[in-house]
Write a protein that holds these residues in place. Structure first.
Motif, PDB file in Angstrom:
ATOM      1  N   VAL A   1       0.849  -1.188   0.000  1.00 28.35           N
ATOM      2  CA  VAL A   1       0.000   0.000   0.000  1.00 28.35           C
ATOM      3  C   VAL A   1       0.885   1.239   0.000  1.00 28.35           C
ATOM      4  O   VAL A   1       1.790   1.363   0.824  1.00 28.35           O
ATOM      5  CB  VAL A   1      -0.955   0.014   1.214  1.00 28.35           C
ATOM      6  N   LEU A   2       0.609   2.139  -0.940  1.00 28.00           N
ATOM      7  CA  LEU A   2       1.360   3.383  -1.074  1.00 28.00           C
ATOM      8  C   LEU A   2       0.435   4.553  -0.761  1.00 28.00           C
ATOM      9  O   LEU A   2      -0.687   4.596  -1.267  1.00 28.00           O
ATOM     10  CB  LEU A   2       1.898   3.537  -2.497  1.00 28.00           C
ATOM     11  N   PHE A   3       0.913   5.470   0.062  1.00 30.43           N
ATOM     12  CA  PHE A   3       0.155   6.657   0.426  1.00 30.43           C
ATOM     13  C   PHE A   3       0.882   7.880  -0.118  1.00 30.43           C
ATOM     14  O   PHE A   3       2.047   8.082   0.185  1.00 30.43           O
ATOM     15  CB  PHE A   3       0.030   6.795   1.943  1.00 30.43           C
ATOM     16  N   GLY A   4       0.184   8.690  -0.876  1.00 22.37           N
ATOM     17  CA  GLY A   4       0.776   9.913  -1.395  1.00 22.37           C
ATOM     18  C   GLY A   4       0.769  11.007  -0.346  1.00 22.37           C
ATOM     19  O   GLY A   4      -0.192  11.148   0.406  1.00 22.37           O
ATOM     20  N   VAL A   5       1.847  11.763  -0.297  1.00 18.78           N
ATOM     21  CA  VAL A   5       1.982  12.856   0.664  1.00 18.78           C
ATOM     22  C   VAL A   5       2.522  14.094  -0.034  1.00 18.78           C
ATOM     23  O   VAL A   5       3.126  14.003  -1.105  1.00 18.78           O
ATOM     24  CB  VAL A   5       2.901  12.466   1.847  1.00 18.78           C
ATOM     25  N   GLU A   6       2.310  15.246   0.579  1.00 17.42           N
ATOM     26  CA  GLU A   6       2.800  16.511   0.033  1.00 17.42           C
ATOM     27  C   GLU A   6       4.299  16.697   0.279  1.00 17.42           C
ATOM     28  O   GLU A   6       4.994  17.246  -0.560  1.00 17.42           O
ATOM     29  CB  GLU A   6       2.038  17.691   0.659  1.00 17.42           C
ATOM     30  N   ASP A   7       4.800  16.260   1.440  1.00 17.94           N
ATOM     31  CA  ASP A   7       6.195  16.501   1.819  1.00 17.94           C
ATOM     32  C   ASP A   7       6.789  15.211   2.383  1.00 17.94           C
ATOM     33  O   ASP A   7       6.643  14.903   3.564  1.00 17.94           O
ATOM     34  CB  ASP A   7       6.263  17.635   2.845  1.00 17.94           C
ATOM     35  N   LEU A   8       7.450  14.458   1.528  1.00 17.85           N
ATOM     36  CA  LEU A   8       7.989  13.153   1.899  1.00 17.85           C
ATOM     37  C   LEU A   8       8.992  13.243   3.048  1.00 17.85           C
ATOM     38  O   LEU A   8       8.938  12.447   3.990  1.00 17.85           O
ATOM     39  CB  LEU A   8       8.652  12.512   0.670  1.00 17.85           C
ATOM     40  N   ASP A   9       9.883  14.214   2.992  1.00 20.29           N
ATOM     41  CA  ASP A   9      10.906  14.334   4.032  1.00 20.29           C
ATOM     42  C   ASP A   9      10.291  14.660   5.390  1.00 20.29           C
ATOM     43  O   ASP A   9      10.715  14.115   6.419  1.00 20.29           O
ATOM     44  CB  ASP A   9      11.951  15.374   3.633  1.00 20.29           C
ATOM     45  N   ALA A  10       9.289  15.525   5.397  1.00 18.41           N
ATOM     46  CA  ALA A  10       8.611  15.856   6.659  1.00 18.41           C
ATOM     47  C   ALA A  10       7.899  14.636   7.222  1.00 18.41           C
ATOM     48  O   ALA A  10       7.923  14.390   8.437  1.00 18.41           O
ATOM     49  CB  ALA A  10       7.620  17.002   6.451  1.00 18.41           C
ATOM     50  N   GLU A  11       7.290  13.854   6.356  1.00 15.52           N
ATOM     51  CA  GLU A  11       6.597  12.648   6.823  1.00 15.52           C
ATOM     52  C   GLU A  11       7.583  11.613   7.363  1.00 15.52           C
ATOM     53  O   GLU A  11       7.309  10.938   8.347  1.00 15.52           O
ATOM     54  CB  GLU A  11       5.750  12.038   5.711  1.00 15.52           C
ATOM     55  N   LYS A  12       8.750  11.519   6.742  1.00 15.38           N
ATOM     56  CA  LYS A  12       9.764  10.574   7.233  1.00 15.38           C
ATOM     57  C   LYS A  12      10.224  10.983   8.635  1.00 15.38           C
ATOM     58  O   LYS A  12      10.365  10.135   9.518  1.00 15.38           O
ATOM     59  CB  LYS A  12      10.948  10.512   6.271  1.00 15.38           C
ATOM     60  N   LYS A  13      10.409  12.275   8.853  1.00 11.98           N
ATOM     61  CA  LYS A  13      10.789  12.771  10.182  1.00 11.98           C
ATOM     62  C   LYS A  13       9.665  12.504  11.189  1.00 11.98           C
ATOM     63  O   LYS A  13       9.926  12.122  12.329  1.00 11.98           O
ATOM     64  CB  LYS A  13      11.101  14.266  10.124  1.00 11.98           C
ATOM     65  N   ARG A  14       8.413  12.719  10.753  1.00 10.88           N
ATOM     66  CA  ARG A  14       7.273  12.486  11.641  1.00 10.88           C
ATOM     67  C   ARG A  14       7.200  11.013  12.033  1.00 10.88           C
ATOM     68  O   ARG A  14       7.017  10.683  13.208  1.00 10.88           O
ATOM     69  CB  ARG A  14       5.966  12.913  10.957  1.00 10.88           C
TER      70      ARG A  14
END
Length: 120
Positions: free
Chosen positions: A69-82
């Motif tokens: 399952v792939l989820f699209g996000v606006e800011d990949l780097d911010a999500e990785k930090k989160r």
């Protein structure tokens, strides 16, 4: 308290053995043809705004898992930090220039998941 996760798109990556036969079957079942063929091993069907089914014969990880399952996000780097802040171990960022970037991670039950950001 952390911010709520709000994906911009969801892609269900479904491994198939015969892409042509699967495409024909899903075309019948869904009542419409594919919206695109992003690669020779993939056929994509739009299910609704922001939700797609990707039939694939080219993703060994999805095949081994049964799905990914792939989820699209606006800011990949911010999500990785989160995710790191809530102790989720993430794979390395990968990128197709001017197309998309992603990283993979697993659920506690070993489900394969990815976050994806469209580029360009």
């Amino acid at each position: 308290m952390s911010e709520e996760f709000s994906p911009t798109l969801v892609i269900i990556n479904l491994p198939v053995k015969d892409l042509e036969a699967a495409t024909a079957w899903y075309t019948k079942v869904l009542g419409h043809g594919p919206s695109g063929e992003p690669s020779p091993t993939d056929v994509e069907f739009d299910l609704r705004e922001g939700v797609s089914l990707l039939l694939t014969t080219g993703d060994e990880e999805a095949e081994a898992a049964g799905a990914k399952v792939l989820f699209g996000v606006e800011d990949l780097d911010a999500e990785k930090k989160r995710l790191a802040s809530v102790n989720v171990e993430c794979g390395e960022r990968q990128e197709i220039p001017d197309a998309l970037a992603w990283f993979d991670f697993k659920s506690p039950e070993d489900h394969r998941l990815s976050l994806v950001q469209m580029l360009g």
